[in-house]
Design a protein around this motif. Structure first.
Motif, PDB file in Angstrom:
ATOM      1  N   GLY A 181      66.270  79.677  82.750  1.00 31.70           N
ATOM      2  CA  GLY A 181      67.222  78.537  82.841  1.00 31.70           C
ATOM      3  C   GLY A 181      68.480  78.224  81.910  1.00 31.70           C
ATOM      4  O   GLY A 181      68.865  77.248  81.773  1.00 31.70           O
ATOM      5  N   PHE A 182      68.880  79.466  81.691  1.00 30.69           N
ATOM      6  CA  PHE A 182      69.987  79.628  80.660  1.00 30.69           C
ATOM      7  C   PHE A 182      71.201  79.199  81.481  1.00 30.69           C
ATOM      8  O   PHE A 182      71.871  78.382  81.083  1.00 30.69           O
ATOM      9  CB  PHE A 182      70.114  80.690  80.096  1.00 30.69           C
ATOM     10  N   ARG A 183      71.535  79.924  82.506  1.00 33.93           N
ATOM     11  CA  ARG A 183      72.809  79.584  83.375  1.00 33.93           C
ATOM     12  C   ARG A 183      72.823  78.288  84.054  1.00 33.93           C
ATOM     13  O   ARG A 183      71.610  77.680  84.165  1.00 33.93           O
ATOM     14  CB  ARG A 183      72.745  80.500  84.442  1.00 33.93           C
ATOM     15  N   PHE A 184      73.806  77.878  84.361  1.00 33.46           N
ATOM     16  CA  PHE A 184      73.899  76.730  85.215  1.00 33.46           C
ATOM     17  C   PHE A 184      73.577  75.389  84.245  1.00 33.46           C
ATOM     18  O   PHE A 184      73.056  74.274  84.731  1.00 33.46           O
ATOM     19  CB  PHE A 184      73.071  76.590  86.521  1.00 33.46           C
ATOM     20  N   THR A 236      77.361  89.671  86.620  1.00 36.22           N
ATOM     21  CA  THR A 236      78.021  89.999  85.219  1.00 36.22           C
ATOM     22  C   THR A 236      79.247  89.153  84.976  1.00 36.22           C
ATOM     23  O   THR A 236      79.405  89.007  83.857  1.00 36.22           O
ATOM     24  CB  THR A 236      78.560  91.505  85.599  1.00 36.22           C
ATOM     25  N   THR A 237      79.970  88.619  85.890  1.00 31.48           N
ATOM     26  CA  THR A 237      81.013  87.682  85.666  1.00 31.48           C
ATOM     27  C   THR A 237      80.865  86.444  85.665  1.00 31.48           C
ATOM     28  O   THR A 237      81.524  85.539  85.507  1.00 31.48           O
ATOM     29  CB  THR A 237      82.124  87.923  86.925  1.00 31.48           C
ATOM     30  N   TYR A 238      79.458  85.919  85.530  1.00 31.56           N
ATOM     31  CA  TYR A 238      79.124  84.634  85.326  1.00 31.56           C
ATOM     32  C   TYR A 238      79.810  84.058  84.250  1.00 31.56           C
ATOM     33  O   TYR A 238      79.682  84.337  83.014  1.00 31.56           O
ATOM     34  CB  TYR A 238      77.496  84.340  85.324  1.00 31.56           C
ATOM     35  N   LEU A 239      80.348  82.740  84.317  1.00 31.11           N
ATOM     36  CA  LEU A 239      81.117  81.873  83.360  1.00 31.11           C
ATOM     37  C   LEU A 239      80.739  80.670  83.649  1.00 31.11           C
ATOM     38  O   LEU A 239      80.916  80.128  84.677  1.00 31.11           O
ATOM     39  CB  LEU A 239      82.415  82.346  83.108  1.00 31.11           C
ATOM     40  N   ASN A 240      80.530  79.769  82.719  1.00 26.96           N
ATOM     41  CA  ASN A 240      80.078  78.474  82.996  1.00 26.96           C
ATOM     42  C   ASN A 240      81.317  77.529  83.479  1.00 26.96           C
ATOM     43  O   ASN A 240      81.085  76.892  84.355  1.00 26.96           O
ATOM     44  CB  ASN A 240      79.753  77.552  81.767  1.00 26.96           C
ATOM     45  N   HIS A 241      82.501  77.990  83.260  1.00 31.87           N
ATOM     46  CA  HIS A 241      83.563  77.370  84.007  1.00 31.87           C
ATOM     47  C   HIS A 241      83.938  77.716  85.316  1.00 31.87           C
ATOM     48  O   HIS A 241      84.535  77.022  85.959  1.00 31.87           O
ATOM     49  CB  HIS A 241      85.047  77.248  83.044  1.00 31.87           C
ATOM     50  N   TYR A 242      83.492  78.800  85.816  1.00 31.89           N
ATOM     51  CA  TYR A 242      83.458  79.267  87.201  1.00 31.89           C
ATOM     52  C   TYR A 242      82.584  78.283  87.728  1.00 31.89           C
ATOM     53  O   TYR A 242      83.003  77.937  88.800  1.00 31.89           O
ATOM     54  CB  TYR A 242      83.081  80.764  87.422  1.00 31.89           C
ATOM     55  N   TYR A 243      81.346  78.021  87.335  1.00 30.49           N
ATOM     56  CA  TYR A 243      80.450  77.234  87.946  1.00 30.49           C
ATOM     57  C   TYR A 243      81.112  75.871  88.168  1.00 30.49           C
ATOM     58  O   TYR A 243      80.906  75.328  89.280  1.00 30.49           O
ATOM     59  CB  TYR A 243      78.947  77.289  87.151  1.00 30.49           C
ATOM     60  N   PHE A 244      81.827  75.699  87.050  1.00 32.62           N
ATOM     61  CA  PHE A 244      82.499  74.195  87.028  1.00 32.62           C
ATOM     62  C   PHE A 244      83.409  74.211  88.179  1.00 32.62           C
ATOM     63  O   PHE A 244      83.378  72.884  89.093  1.00 32.62           O
ATOM     64  CB  PHE A 244      83.186  73.845  85.760  1.00 32.62           C
ATOM     65  N   TYR A 289      64.855  74.605  81.804  1.00 30.93           N
ATOM     66  CA  TYR A 289      64.272  75.641  80.951  1.00 30.93           C
ATOM     67  C   TYR A 289      62.893  75.077  80.252  1.00 30.93           C
ATOM     68  O   TYR A 289      62.069  75.859  79.669  1.00 30.93           O
ATOM     69  CB  TYR A 289      65.333  75.691  79.919  1.00 30.93           C
ATOM     70  N   LEU A 290      62.825  73.705  80.384  1.00 29.09           N
ATOM     71  CA  LEU A 290      61.601  73.077  79.663  1.00 29.09           C
ATOM     72  C   LEU A 290      60.210  73.811  80.307  1.00 29.09           C
ATOM     73  O   LEU A 290      59.266  73.465  79.897  1.00 29.09           O
ATOM     74  CB  LEU A 290      61.798  71.498  79.824  1.00 29.09           C
ATOM     75  N   LEU A 291      60.544  74.005  81.717  1.00 27.77           N
ATOM     76  CA  LEU A 291      59.442  74.409  82.575  1.00 27.77           C
ATOM     77  C   LEU A 291      58.698  75.729  82.043  1.00 27.77           C
ATOM     78  O   LEU A 291      57.580  76.084  82.439  1.00 27.77           O
ATOM     79  CB  LEU A 291      59.629  74.806  83.861  1.00 27.77           C
ATOM     80  N   TYR A 292      59.583  76.594  80.998  1.00 30.02           N
ATOM     81  CA  TYR A 292      59.177  77.821  80.590  1.00 30.02           C
ATOM     82  C   TYR A 292      58.714  77.750  79.198  1.00 30.02           C
ATOM     83  O   TYR A 292      59.369  77.203  78.290  1.00 30.02           O
ATOM     84  CB  TYR A 292      60.174  78.746  80.877  1.00 30.02           C
ATOM     85  N   PRO A 293      57.725  78.620  78.755  1.00 30.98           N
ATOM     86  CA  PRO A 293      57.418  78.787  77.179  1.00 30.98           C
ATOM     87  C   PRO A 293      58.519  79.738  76.794  1.00 30.98           C
ATOM     88  O   PRO A 293      59.395  80.310  77.353  1.00 30.98           O
ATOM     89  CB  PRO A 293      55.931  79.396  77.380  1.00 30.98           C
ATOM     90  N   GLY A 294      58.506  79.747  75.400  1.00 30.49           N
ATOM     91  CA  GLY A 294      59.413  80.752  74.630  1.00 30.49           C
ATOM     92  C   GLY A 294      60.693  80.063  74.422  1.00 30.49           C
ATOM     93  O   GLY A 294      61.063  79.070  74.715  1.00 30.49           O
ATOM     94  N   ASN A 295      61.430  81.040  73.603  1.00 28.82           N
ATOM     95  CA  ASN A 295      62.788  80.498  72.985  1.00 28.82           C
ATOM     96  C   ASN A 295      63.911  80.840  74.298  1.00 28.82           C
ATOM     97  O   ASN A 295      63.871  81.931  74.560  1.00 28.82           O
ATOM     98  CB  ASN A 295      62.777  81.320  71.812  1.00 28.82           C
ATOM     99  N   LEU A 296      64.714  79.610  74.590  1.00 32.18           N
ATOM    100  CA  LEU A 296      65.587  79.870  75.546  1.00 32.18           C
ATOM    101  C   LEU A 296      66.532  80.876  75.371  1.00 32.18           C
ATOM    102  O   LEU A 296      66.957  81.699  76.356  1.00 32.18           O
ATOM    103  CB  LEU A 296      66.235  78.522  75.850  1.00 32.18           C
ATOM    104  N   PHE A 297      66.948  81.104  74.188  1.00 30.27           N
ATOM    105  CA  PHE A 297      68.050  82.018  73.910  1.00 30.27           C
ATOM    106  C   PHE A 297      67.533  83.617  74.288  1.00 30.27           C
ATOM    107  O   PHE A 297      68.290  84.208  74.602  1.00 30.27           O
ATOM    108  CB  PHE A 297      68.907  81.985  72.651  1.00 30.27           C
ATOM    109  N   TRP A 298      66.303  83.739  73.865  1.00 31.46           N
ATOM    110  CA  TRP A 298      65.495  85.034  73.880  1.00 31.46           C
ATOM    111  C   TRP A 298      65.356  85.092  75.472  1.00 31.46           C
ATOM    112  O   TRP A 298      65.640  86.212  75.869  1.00 31.46           O
ATOM    113  CB  TRP A 298      64.434  84.970  73.039  1.00 31.46           C
ATOM    114  N   THR A 299      64.647  84.390  76.092  1.00 28.89           N
ATOM    115  CA  THR A 299      64.054  84.864  77.343  1.00 28.89           C
ATOM    116  C   THR A 299      65.137  84.204  78.535  1.00 28.89           C
ATOM    117  O   THR A 299      64.812  84.758  79.588  1.00 28.89           O
ATOM    118  CB  THR A 299      62.694  83.837  77.580  1.00 28.89           C
ATOM    119  N   GLU A 300      65.875  83.462  78.186  1.00 31.65           N
ATOM    120  CA  GLU A 300      66.983  83.055  79.065  1.00 31.65           C
ATOM    121  C   GLU A 300      66.545  82.441  80.406  1.00 31.65           C
ATOM    122  O   GLU A 300      67.175  82.665  81.214  1.00 31.65           O
ATOM    123  CB  GLU A 300      67.950  84.240  79.358  1.00 31.65           C
TER     124      GLU A 300
END
Lengths: 361, 460
Positions: B337-340, B114-122, B324-335
């Motif tokens: 490979g969205f995180r990281f 729930t608290t995932y943020l890109n800058h925390y990953y960084f 994300y390229l390994l998956y079909p569909g719209n990235l924003f929709w199916t998410e």
């Protein structure tokens, strides 16, 4: 490259842009949140609260007249006033923030279904604390609905006159009404006093803004109609097993009337009455070339729901048993309305529900 | 000099010795910033709101085994984080502090998606890198107390890897912005800017469409190119001015917390040695160190090992955002490979989710009140992220197996319930559409890396 040169050019460019903007004819309707909040406060909330307050005073008067002399005339007058006052409440139930929330008005005024067993226990003993959690379901309009409509007119009048508990019953009734009257007065007073400006000044769209409170409570109120008024009684909660006794105003059979009053008021609130409302806010944010404005979609959907409520047979508890399909259809239309409000509108207006940092994930 | 030559001179002279002041200052700034960020988290009551209040936690794939801390343990962990940040900042017991901070910070992040943020990953990545860097060999308490031998030179790779990491964030963020929604519709910035809550003065300006397009396009170009301007010594200072203005502006406009400061601190690694030396001189009240002897190469030895390790690290950093390229569909929709993948500020996605448990044998059904199981923040995040939807569904199945629900006059028995959900989602200003159809038994769908066929098709 000279830093100074860059800075000077940027400032020049920025001022040109700003001038260009202010000279440019504004194609979008004039809208600002502070204006919307002021309109809501001055033309909707405070007038509606004032009416409700007066009505509650009258309610108390009629209740006293009834208990002083329980007969068909005074009962009819009290019932009339009950309906009027309840309708005034339905007009402003969505403003459940600030003073109204602090006073716990929503829970105190309209928790249904009412716990008739608890009411009878209270009446029999004469000892009760209406603020205790034990009595959470034995107060407010639903409790009064029971007391005034649970049986035939003769039975009711008898319970308030010849019945051994009559005295305690009268006391309970007047206590219920006076509790509501006394609870609500501070709400109106605070709005007339300092809360109005607090409300208008908090004109951001962050979690603690008036816009956020207003919108979130507005949506919750629509959900109440969908879930509590029509969903649960028609079995949507329980996989089709209907619970007709769970409707609002079960005893008076006025469930649809109150729902109608509430949803009509919600639509009016959405439009800001005849002034700035959420519809104007939406139109301000939207692209100009949108085929159908979200605000129009929402208004149309409100109309669909209101019309269907209007066409439902009374009493609702009976319709649920004989023609539940008509209620299920209404439920689905209410759900469509909720989807517009909770996803499209909330997303577009950027109303936050939490303080958490957000980077668009 | 061409870009290639710059990259060569910056990165490929991996083991040459460079002044240590850059790394020392970076260490100080990072430690200080993390101390501030952790304090802010504590002070806002978020330890309670995000880690103590929830009854259910959305663990990361493969990390369910992590034990969940008690409230007291959580506060001890945060205290530990504060202390280790100080250790990093002051360069005291540095390696221990860096390891501690990395472990504690990453542990807390792994507790709930729930608290995932890109800058925390960084932050996690930089904390990890810092463990291996000789950041306490200069201007630190470790050297002052003699725990570490002082050196005013360090190998170039310790700076280069930090520059690389920064470059990854910016460039991938820029690549991520090469999107139709972002460039052609200026979404989600268009609506966000329009309703940005500060600035009555700029309010009218922010309502204009062209401003949204300007921000979108400029943001994209900025992300893609800024690192290269930062690498070039002639454009470096102007570039840093842009960095400060850009991130400060985003900080004013959007509720993104410490992210702008993380970036402003992170990019100091590109600035000139003389800048770093000036700041350190200022911090040391003028007692500048001109220490001559330097630790010889053999101490920063194990050259080949370092090369291999960093090669692996660099490879992973470059590959992961492309999965994300390994998956079909719209990235924003199916998410998928969205995180990281450094997709920052790209989505305005809101959902409305209704869940039902259904026992086909007993023929009972019950509509779930999400607030009985999730906090409002969790519910909000869950309703648009498919993996969280599945995790929640599995949790509901576990919760309601072999239960009886009494409601009014009804008694509903659930032995082996299925879990169904009807979810509507709006994405980047599009009208809301069906995301999950009620027909799927989500409890029977495994939460893994396979394609999310069960999501409704995306209508552009």
């Amino acid at each position: 490259m000279n830093v100074g040169l860059i800075l000077r050019s940027s400032v020049l460019l920025l001022s040109i842009l700003l001038t260009a903007v202010s000279c440019k004819e504004d194609e979008k309707p004039e809208f600002d949140r502070a204006g919307m909040l002021a309109n809501m406060a001055d033309n909707l909330i405070i007038p509606d609260y004032t009416s409700l307050n007066s009505s509650l005073n009258l309610f108390y008067t009629k209740a006293s007249e009834f208990t002083a002399n329980p007969d068909l005339t005074t009962l009819a007058a009290l019932r009339s006033q009950y309906v009027l006052t309840n309708n005034y409440y339905q007009k402003c139930s969505m403003y459940n923030f600030g003073p109204a929330m602090e006073q716990g008005i929503k829970a105190a005024f309209n928790t249904f279904p009412t716990d008739t067993a608890q009411i009878e226990v209270n009446v029999a003993s004469g000892i009760y604390n209406l603020f205790s959690v034990v009595n959470a379901d034995a107060i407010g309009f639903p409790a009064i609905d029971y007391l005034l409509y649970f049986g035939s007119d003769a039975e009711i009048i008898a319970d308030f006159s010849t019945n051994p508990n009559a005295g305690l019953r009268k006391l309970y009734l007047t206590d219920l009404v006076s509790k509501m009257k006394n609870e609500f007065l501070p709400v109106l007073n605070q709005w007339n006093d300092s809360y109005r400006s607090t409300f208008i000044l908090a004109n951001g769209n962050d979690v603690a803004s008036s816009c956020s409170y207003l919108l979130n409570e507005f949506v919750k109120d629509v959900e109440l109609t969908k879930n509590a008024r029509y969903g649960i009684p028609s079995g949507q909660q329980t996989g089709g097993a209907t619970l007709p006794a769970y409707v609002e105003a079960y005893y008076s059979g006025l469930s649809n009337d109150f729902a109608f009053a509430n949803l009509t008021a919600l639509k009016n609130c959405f439009n800001g009455g005849s002034g700035l409302g959420f519809d104007d806010y939406i139109k301000d944010v939207e692209d100009e070339d949108v085929t159908e404005s979200l605000a129009d979609k929402i208004n149309s959907q409100f109309d669909v729901c209101i019309n269907q409520i209007n066409n439902l047979a009374d009493p609702l508890s009976n319709t649920i048993e004989t023609d539940v399909q008509s209620v299920s259809t209404l439920y689905l239309e209410l759900k469509k309305l909720i989807v517009y409000l909770k996803t499209d509108m909330t997303s577009m207006l950027g109303i936050l529900i939490t303080y958490q940092d957000n980077d668009g994930d | 000099m061409t870009v290639i030559n710059y990259i060569k001179s910056t990165f490929f002279n991996w083991h040459k010795l460079v002044p240590a002041s850059t790394l020392a200052l970076y260490r100080i700034l990072f430690g200080g910033l993390m101390f501030f960020s952790t304090s802010r988290f504590l002070f806002n009551g978020w330890v309670h709101d995000f880690y103590i209040q929830p009854q259910f936690h959305f663990t990361y794939l493969g990390f369910d085994w992590i034990p969940y801390p008690t409230p007291l343990t959580l506060y001890v962990i945060f205290a530990g984080m504060l202390i280790s940040c100080l250790g990093i900042m002051l360069g005291l017991f540095y390696r221990l502090s860096a390891i501690t901070f990395f472990i504690l910070f990453t542990y807390v992040e792994l507790l709930d998606k729930t608290t995932y943020l890109n800058h925390y990953y960084f932050v996690s990545l930089v904390a990890f890198i810092l463990i291996f860097l000789p950041a306490n060999h200069y201007f630190s308490l470790d050297t002052k107390f003699g725990f570490t031998k002082e050196s005013d030179k360090i190998p170039n790779w310790s700076i280069a890897i930090l520059k690389f990491q920064m470059g990854v964030v910016y460039v991938f963020a820029g690549i991520a912005k090469l999107e139709a929604d972002w460039l052609i519709d200026a979404q989600p910035l268009k609506y966000w800017l329009h309703t940005a809550h500060h600035w009555t003065f700029f309010g009218e300006l922010l309502k204009q469409d062209w401003v949204a397009y300007f921000f979108s396009w400029f943001g994209c170009v900025y992300d893609l190119l800024i690192v290269f301007f930062l690498l070039n010594s002639r454009t470096r200072n102007i570039a840093y001015l842009f960095v400060v203005v850009f991130h400060f502006t985003t900080w004013m406009l959007f509720p993104i917390g410490v992210f702008p400061w993380v970036m402003m601190v992170g990019t100091t690694i590109f600035l000139s040695v003389s800048f770093h030396e000036k700041v350190i001189s200022f911090l040391s009240f003028g007692k500048n160190k001109n220490f001559e002897s330097s630790i010889s190469n053999t101490n920063f030895a194990r050259k080949k090992v370092i090369n291999y390790l960093f090669a692996v690290y660099i490879f992973i950093q470059i590959i992961v955002p492309f999965r994300y390229l390994l998956y079909p569909g719209n990235l924003f929709w199916t998410e998928q490979g969205f995180r990281f993948s450094w997709r920052v500020m790209l989505m305005e996605k809101t959902g409305y989710a209704e869940f039902y448990i259904h026992d086909p044998v007993n023929k009972t059904e019950w509509k779930i009140n999400n607030r009985n199981h999730l906090t409002s923040t969790q519910e909000k995040m869950m309703s648009t992220q498919p993996d969280m939807i599945l995790q929640y569904a599995h949790h509901l199945k576990n919760t309601y197996s072999d239960t009886t629900i009494r409601f009014g006059s009804e008694e509903l028995n659930f032995k082996n319930p299925e879990v169904h959900a009807e979810i509507y989602v709006t994405l980047n200003g599009r009208p809301s559409q069906l995301y999950v159809h009620k027909k799927h038994n989500l409890a029977a769908i495994e939460n893994n890396l396979s394609n999310r066929y069960w999501l409704e098709d995306f209508k552009e």
